[in-house]
Scaffold this motif. Structure first.
Motif, short mmCIF file in Angstrom:
data_model
loop_
_atom_site.label_atom_id
_atom_site.label_comp_id
_atom_site.label_asym_id
_atom_site.label_seq_id
_atom_site.Cartn_x
_atom_site.Cartn_y
_atom_site.Cartn_z
N LEU C 41 64.75 73.46 18.82
CA LEU C 41 66.01 73.05 19.46
C LEU C 41 67.10 74.08 19.17
O LEU C 41 67.86 74.47 20.05
N VAL C 42 67.15 74.52 17.93
CA VAL C 42 68.13 75.52 17.51
C VAL C 42 67.95 76.80 18.34
O VAL C 42 68.91 77.40 18.82
N ALA C 43 66.69 77.20 18.52
CA ALA C 43 66.41 78.41 19.30
C ALA C 43 66.83 78.24 20.75
O ALA C 43 67.35 79.16 21.37
N GLU C 50 74.78 77.27 12.67
CA GLU C 50 75.84 76.36 13.08
C GLU C 50 75.85 75.09 12.23
O GLU C 50 74.79 74.55 11.91
N ARG C 51 77.03 74.60 11.92
CA ARG C 51 77.12 73.32 11.22
C ARG C 51 77.26 72.23 12.27
O ARG C 51 78.32 72.06 12.85
N VAL C 52 76.16 71.56 12.53
CA VAL C 52 76.17 70.45 13.48
C VAL C 52 76.78 69.26 12.75
O VAL C 52 76.65 69.13 11.53
N THR C 82 75.02 73.63 5.51
CA THR C 82 76.12 72.67 5.31
C THR C 82 76.07 71.53 6.34
O THR C 82 77.01 70.77 6.43
N THR C 83 74.98 71.43 7.08
CA THR C 83 74.83 70.34 8.05
C THR C 83 74.36 69.07 7.35
O THR C 83 73.29 69.04 6.75
N ILE C 115 72.32 65.84 16.05
CA ILE C 115 70.92 65.87 16.44
C ILE C 115 70.30 64.56 15.96
O ILE C 115 70.52 64.15 14.82
N ALA C 116 69.56 63.91 16.86
CA ALA C 116 68.89 62.67 16.50
C ALA C 116 67.42 62.81 16.80
O ALA C 116 67.04 63.53 17.72
N GLY C 117 66.59 62.13 16.04
CA GLY C 117 65.17 62.24 16.34
C GLY C 117 64.30 61.49 15.37
O GLY C 117 64.76 60.59 14.65
N GLY C 118 63.06 61.85 15.38
CA GLY C 118 62.11 61.20 14.50
C GLY C 118 60.83 61.99 14.40
O GLY C 118 60.57 62.90 15.20
N THR C 119 60.06 61.66 13.39
CA THR C 119 58.81 62.37 13.14
C THR C 119 57.85 61.38 12.51
O THR C 119 58.27 60.50 11.75
N ASP C 120 56.60 61.48 12.84
CA ASP C 120 55.63 60.62 12.19
C ASP C 120 54.27 61.28 12.14
O ASP C 120 53.91 62.02 13.05
#
Lengths: 453, 289, 432
Positions: C41-43, C50-52, C82-83, C115-120
């Motif tokens: 996403l950053v790319a 960047e400090r999101v 620092t995010t 940024i919102a999300g999830g991982t499993d």
């Protein structure tokens, strides 16, 4: 120093037994080339700047080098002077030469200095444009300098190079400064025996460059493309790194490391030109630099080249590029004022290559496109140039059979292969806003390969 | 510094370190041997995700498609050992001390790439405490693109270099200027875990009992684990093309708590792992390009 | 004074291809995958250094060592260190709930970007020690004297040493999610063929979306995987209908109807991670980033599946009418519907009850049925039956795809509904 695509032969002849053996056998002994490093000066020793004839540019050339931190000499130093009397560069202003007899001044100035040229030294002859010569004799003299430089390049030793810069009437010192700097510096390490013409910057060029110009590099996920992205980012550009989705993970890492953005795009798809134009317009307010680097090979002998191999190579290497150029030039806002196109051609496109009839056709086509675009773009204050790499040590060239590869490595004046960064630095020079006077040129990065013109 | 050995032996299979170590104890050094004569090469090496993940876990790197810059060392280590054990070599392996490591990479190697691994040695140099020899590991793609190069400098205490040998002129790396250090508790099983992923089963790393046999109070950490763990803290801040210099100072006893410091230094970084009283175990310097 | 509200913009998303558990990502941890998803996403949006405003994400299957999972992942990415970040967990609703949380902060002006999300990972699932052993170990830690230590150890029994794997069942009913769904499917008489057709449509839609490059700016390959490996482009109704049912073969479901739920019309255990970038319009504009759509409103419902007679995965059906009423909309006022395919039967059961006058009156408290939807607007780029379902990642996958679909069609409104364990359902309205 990072590990770079070096070759074992070069390493071997660097050892004591290797040096002995290679000299006994008369084998080539490739030198380690001086390459640019951040913070390093353009030249790491004194430069002899001589004028022949009227030498209208001599003073400006000397000023430019002095401003770059170089010790400028008017005449050959004593052997015992600093650096052992070695010269990092010999710069000759030959723009004023009109008569055949005056060529003697070039010989007289260069001959004693040439043997004092330091390893990776530079012989740079600045000449006038042949088509602007007032007399037949002047044209002959100016053309003759090409033979002089090309032969000197072949005789130069220990990584030293010789190149010729032609300055058109009306071009100011500001127009040729970036080019002279490039040829003197380590950035041109693998550019040898080349002739480049610099004209006045087009009137339509913007007065001011953007603070962070935007550069697009296709095929940026690896190899030369990644090196170009890095070089342009070092120069302060925001790099839009373009590659196919399947290269996404590598592309993301390149983009994150150069502080740019990753764009997954198959340049051959019908929607790609519009998608790229739209992306550049909306996301970046137009691109300043377009580097067409994406390319593929599908090598086969001519008799075995089927329609598929033909079509895929021409599609990726040439057709897609032309469609993208059209879309960018037609879409309002896709390009920033004064945009510069740099298209990767290849030595194969100039000299031809066995088993690469499709590739060579596409890469020769790139040169044709650049030459046709240049005058049209000049009216809009833009430029197009081609860079034709010779033998560059990458995964792609490494796929060649051993004999061909060794041949490719040695068959040039520097007796070694180049590195991706050598191509990247050449691209960066052409993308430099100060290089607006360089247009429609084909610059080979080939160590003065024996192949081709 | 690079050398090219005239004779290259291609290995059919990766060397098994568990077999090399016993031979290392019994093999006799040949003081007149020229270690630069032979290089060992292994082709068609591929790293799979399982092996990379296991390494990343032990050393603290996140699992990416890129190999961490310290990873290729374990690919070349077996061949380096074999070079010292199975080929004529001037020093006894037992007692050789890994004092420095240099890593140069033009780009990160990637998971699944076909690799060629090559181990060779540089000429022996004289040193104030004996003699040093560089074991060089080069890892490139199967296509022939050299990408990674590691130079492991070993010190043979009390040994003498051949007449006319160049002197080793390396100087100590300075410690980073750092603020608050991080505390690391280095678990006692670290040596066994790193041995599991690297194949380096040198007994001095495995257990207190085996380390005592070789004169250590307790098992000590693999130097390359400590270096990798230290560089892993920089993680996303590590440059793509880089040069890393590592200096191994005092051995790090497993089970101890040490301090880790890292600080920016120009374009690069300096890190150090240090023990009580600030005595350094490992010091590194990372430079881009 | 309360600040003026602003709507949170969805700028874009990124995920890694989803992999069936135990396969391509068998060795990747949830943190590794979340890191890879954020880095992609950053790319894509040039957020290096960047400090999101904040990163909110989570995992359903979580190791005790991952107590600060999201923040640890952020520290490994190219984002500024620092995010700030925090973990969210609402079972399969995690990704969408995280997006709602950060969208609300953006709406309030507390952050400008997030940024919102999830991982499993079902491959790298935590395995807990036996409860008895855990108590012994804790007591051992607290023990001061050798006697206390000995006493603690003496309580250890051989049976304590058997590890307790994670259970895929509801703690209060002991039934797995599939068994719960099978009961609802049987109660609602959801035909087998309709389920198989929905699964087939999911595979076909996802294949078509990949083929037209829809995911080129939504997916970044990871560990050599370029597409979701659960995707079966050549799937047919014949193949799907030949599969044996795996749920509803006993108990209440079997009493009511023939079993219908197979491995083909249920989601497999999957590994993966997905994230979505949200921001204020101004933040996006300053960076010349696109605004695909806005997250307009959200509603989460929970049902009493233990004693109340509601289906475990039916909470979305309850949340949507509340969401519609608050926004003055009817069920038919949408251009796209994204209903998470935990099972094909889940989607069909939800659609079924909305068109059931009696259910709508009695269970949802509505004056009449909500009616039917245009099925051609449902899950048009495929959904969980084809992509797979790494629990916490699904919400971000759906939100990013939905926003892009709306943006592609030049505007419109979409309804998202995601069912979650514990009888919960997270729903949202997205507009472009």
């Amino acid at each position: 120093m990072p590990t770079q695509p070096t070759d074992r032969y070069a390493q071997f002849v660097g050892t004591a037994p290797g040096t002995w053996l290679s000299s006994q056998l008369g084998l080539p002994r490739p030198a380690e080339l001086r390459r640019a490093q951040p913070g390093k000066r353009v030249l790491d020793g004194p430069a002899l700047v001589v004028g022949t004839g009227l030498a209208p540019l001599r003073a400006d050339l000397a000023d430019l080098l002095r401003a770059a931190g170089t010790d400028v000499l008017d005449e050959l130093p004593e052997e015992a002077a600093d650096h052992g009397g070695r010269l990092a560069a010999i710069v000759v202003d030959a723009t004023g030469l009109r008569e055949v007899a005056e060529l003697e001044q070039v010989r007289a100035a260069v001959v004693p200095a040439f043997r004092r040229l330091a390893p990776s030294g530079r012989l740079l002859v600045v000449a006038a444009a042949v088509d602007e010569a007032a007399t037949v004799a002047a044209a002959a003299v100016q053309q003759g300098l090409e033979g002089f430089v090309r032969s000197a390049a072949k005789e130069a030793r220990a990584g030293a190079t010789a190149n010729l810069v032609r300055v058109r009437a009306g071009a100011s010192a500001a127009d040729w400064a970036s080019t002279v700097e490039f040829f003197c510096s380590g950035r041109s390490a693998y550019v040898d025996g080349q002739v480049v013409t610099v004209g006045p910057a087009p009137a339509a060029a913007p007065a001011q460059e953007r603070e962070r110009p935007v550069a697009v590099v296709t095929g940026a996920a690896q190899g030369i493309g990644a090196a170009i992205a890095e070089a342009l980012a070092r120069g302060g550009a925001h790099v839009v790194c373009v590659d196919i989705a399947a290269q996404g993970e590598a592309l993301a890492q390149v983009a994150n490391r150069v502080g740019g953005t990753a764009l997954h795009l198959d340049i051959t798809s019908a929607s790609a030109p519009a998608a790229l134009a739209e992306h550049l317009r909306t996301r970046h307010g137009g691109a300043d630099v377009i580097v067409h680097n994406a390319g593929i090979t599908r090598d086969k002998l001519l008799v075995n080249t089927d329609a598929d191999r033909w079509a895929s190579v021409l599609e990726v290497n040439l057709a897609a590029e032309l469609r993208i150029d059209d879309a960018l030039l037609e879409t309002e806002g896709a390009l920033h004022a004064g945009a510069r196109f740099v298209c990767l051609s290849s030595l194969s496109g100039i000299a031809g290559n066995r088993g690469q009839v499709n590739y060579s056709t596409s890469k020769a086509g790139v040169i044709g496109a650049v030459r046709a675009m240049a005058p049209l773009l000049a009216k809009r204050g833009m430029t197009a140039n081609a860079v034709a790499p010779g033998f560059i040590e990458t995964a792609m060239t490494a796929r060649m059979p051993v004999a061909t590869r060794e041949m490719g490595r040695r068959a040039n004046s520097l007796q070694q292969g180049g590195r991706p960064e050598d191509v990247a630095e050449t691209v960066a020079w052409l993308a430099d806003p100060r290089s607006r006077g360089v247009n429609g040129q084909v610059v080979r990065v080939c160590g003065q390969s024996l192949l081709g013109a | 510094m690079s050398t090219v050995a005239p004779f290259v032996r291609v290995l059919d299979a990766p060397p098994v370190l568990a077999r090399l170590y016993p031979r290392a104890v019994t093999s006799r050094p040949d003081p007149s041997a020229d270690p630069t004569r032979t290089a060992l090469e292994q082709r068609g090496v591929r790293v799979d995700a399982d092996r990379l993940a296991a390494y990343d876990r032990v050393c603290g790197f996140p699992l990416r498609d890129d190999l961490p810059p310290t990873f290729p060392h374990i690919l070349g280590f077996g061949a380096q050992m074999a070079l010292m054990v199975t080929e004529p070599f001037p020093f006894r392996l037992v007692g050789l001390v890994h004092v420095r490591q240099r890593i140069e990479q033009s780009r990160p190697l990637r998971l699944g790439e076909e690799l060629t691994v090559r181990a060779s040695a540089a000429p022996v140099r004289s040193h104030r405490s004996g003699a040093v020899v560089d074991l060089v590991a080069e890892v490139g793609t199967g296509d022939g693109e050299p990408v990674w190069r590691g130079v492991s400098t070993y010190l043979a205490r009390g040994a003498s270099a051949p007449a006319g040998a160049v002197a080793d002129d390396a100087v100590d790396l300075p410690m980073p200027d750092a603020g608050q250090p991080a505390l690391w508790r280095v678990p006692a099983d670290t040596g066994r875990r790193y041995a599991g992923v690297s194949g380096d089963v040198n007994p001095i790393h495995l257990s207190t009992a085996s380390a005592r046999l070789l004169g250590f109070k307790r098992a000590i950490a693999h130097g390359m684990w400590t270096a990798a763990r230290s560089l892993a803290t920089l993680d996303a801040r590590l440059p793509q093309a880089l040069t890393v210099d590592v200096q191994f100072a005092k051995p790090l006893l497993l089970g101890s708590t040490v301090q880790h410091v890292a600080a920016r230094d120009g374009d690069g970084w300096r890190t150090a792992v240090r023990g009580r009283g600030g005595i350094p175990h490992v010091v590194t310097r990372v430079l881009p390009g | 004074m309360a600040p003026a509200l602003r709507r949170a913009a969805i700028v874009g998303g990124n995920r890694i291809p989803f992999a069936r558990s135990g396969k391509r990502y068998a060795q990747a941890s949830t943190q590794d995958m979340l890191t890879a998803a954020i880095d992609g996403l950053v790319a894509r949006y040039g957020l290096q250094g960047e400090r999101v405003g904040e990163v909110a994400a989570g995992a359903v299957l979580k190791h005790s060592r991952d107590l600060n999972l999201t923040r640890e992942a952020v520290l490994s990415t190219a984002l500024a260190p620092t995010t700030p970040a925090y973990d969210v967990q609402q079972a399969c609703g995690t990704g969408l709930e995280a997006a709602v949380l950060v969208a609300n902060k953006i709406a309030l002006g507390q952050v400008d970007s997030a940024i919102a999300g999830g991982t499993d990972s079902a491959s790298d699932a935590p395995i807990a020690v036996d409860e008895g052993l855990r108590r012994v170990l804790l007591d051992l830690g607290h023990a001061r004297t050798p006697q206390q230590k000995l006493k603690a150890i003496s309580r250890l029994r051989p049976g304590n040493l058997v590890p307790a794997p994670p259970r895929n069942s509801e703690p209060r009913t002991g039934l797995s999610m599939g068994e719960h769904m099978a009961i609802t499917a049987a109660e609602r008489r959801i035909p087998r063929q309709a389920q198989d057709e929905l699964a087939l449509a999911s595979h076909r839609n996802l294949t078509a979306a990949y083929d037209r490059g829809f995911f080129d700016d939504l997916v970044t390959p990871y560990l050599g995987l370029k597409r979701d490996d659960n995707l079966r482009p050549d799937s047919t109704l014949e193949k799907l209908s030949s599969l044996q049912p795996v749920f509803g073969r006993s108990g209440r479901a079997a009493d009511l109807a023939e079993p219908t739920m197979t491995a083909g019309n249920s989601t497999p255990l999957t590994d993966g991670a997905a994230v979505v970038l949200l921001a204020s319009d101004e933040w996006a504009e300053q960076r010349r980033l696109p605004v695909l759509a806005h997250l307009v409103d959200a509603e989460t419902a929970a049902v009493d599946y233990v004693h109340g007679g509601d289906g475990l995965l039916m909470a979305g059906a309850h949340a949507v009418p509340r969401l519609l009423e608050r926004n003055g909309l009817t069920l038919q006022d949408f251009d796209l519907y994204e209903i998470h395919e935990a099972f094909a039967a889940t989607v069909l059961a939800v659609l079924d009850v909305w068109n059931d006058e009696e259910y709508c009156r009695e269970r949802l408290g509505l004056p009449a049925a909500l009616g039917t939807i245009d099925r051609s607007k449902l899950n048009v780029a495929g959904s969980s039956l084809a992509t797979g379902h790494p629990f916490a990642a699904t919400g971000a996958r759906i939100l990013a795809s939905t926003a892009k679909l709306l943006s592609e069609r030049g505007g419109g409104r979409a309804l998202i509904s995601i069912c979650a364990a514990g009888g919960q359902g997270v729903t949202a309205i997205v507009e472009a």
